[in-house]
Design an enzyme around this catalytic site. Sequence first.
Site, mmCIF file in Angstrom:
data_model
loop_
_atom_site.group_PDB
_atom_site.id
_atom_site.type_symbol
_atom_site.label_atom_id
_atom_site.label_comp_id
_atom_site.label_asym_id
_atom_site.label_seq_id
_atom_site.Cartn_x
_atom_site.Cartn_y
_atom_site.Cartn_z
ATOM 1 N N ASP A 59 -41.298 83.591 -65.243
ATOM 2 C CA ASP A 59 -41.280 84.957 -65.785
ATOM 3 C C ASP A 59 -42.237 85.881 -65.016
ATOM 4 O OD1 ASP A 59 -43.337 83.362 -67.145
ATOM 5 O OD2 ASP A 59 -43.696 85.125 -68.400
ATOM 6 N N HIS A 60 -42.938 85.329 -64.003
ATOM 7 C CA HIS A 60 -43.828 86.131 -63.151
ATOM 8 C C HIS A 60 -43.373 86.147 -61.694
ATOM 9 C CE1 HIS A 60 -47.013 86.283 -66.336
ATOM 10 N NE2 HIS A 60 -46.251 85.310 -66.760
#
Length: 257
Positions: A59-60
Amino acid sequence: MMEVHPVHAFDDNYIWLIGCQDNPHVAIVDPGDEEPVIARIERDCLRPEAILITHHHADHTGGAAALARRYGIPVYGPANERIAAVSHPLGEGDTVELSGCGLRFSVLDTPGHTRGHICYLGQHALFCGDTLFAGGCGRLFEGTPEQMYHSLEKIRALDGDTRLYCAHEYTVANLIFALVAEPQNRDIQQRLEQARVLRSEGRDTVPSSLAEEKRTNPFLRSHVPALIQAAERFAGHPLDGPVEVFATVRRWKDSLD
Ligand code: ZN
Ligand code: FE
């Protein structure tokens, strides 16, 4: 003057765009998804010059390779983690020069959430990924409580007016727990009320200041008597020092999530 703008991604992720007034150049922090970033870049006619990654979670990082390819820009990230898209690995004390924006950031090693997590510090702003959240801190997926405690202490030692740009909007849930741990803390009561109002209006609660976190974030308060007593009640026995207090409070929050 630095300007930071959020791009919202997934349910609660912040992808930060770092830029300067009247300057189209931007750096992109933790792009978990490329689509909302590209939409913003095109809408505002921005010119990406770099990607900054704090840690390896998808998610990064999920949009980093596509953005790097599309714009032909370098990807900075932690040297101690294997991230395919990273072209410029970084560790404690390294600096990132954003020449288009005219900004410079230094790197802090902040292991705990992951083994190699790094934060970017500059212009009285800290891009802290999933290490410190508004009112909370990241879960210990790879590191030890001791590592995370020292990472948070490194952050706690920065100037109180440092703006903290974390990567998730978790503030209300974090402050609900903070108030469970310290029910008498008026600063937490007030901050929770403010955060609820902001969220009900669809607004962001991030960034916060370090000074505010020191007053209200239980994971920066392992030395505070009221929190120590609460942690000892949860543990059912006396705790030996701030690392144990931190570890206990972290376990306490995990048990309620
Ligand atoms: Zn993460
Ligand atoms: Fe995350």
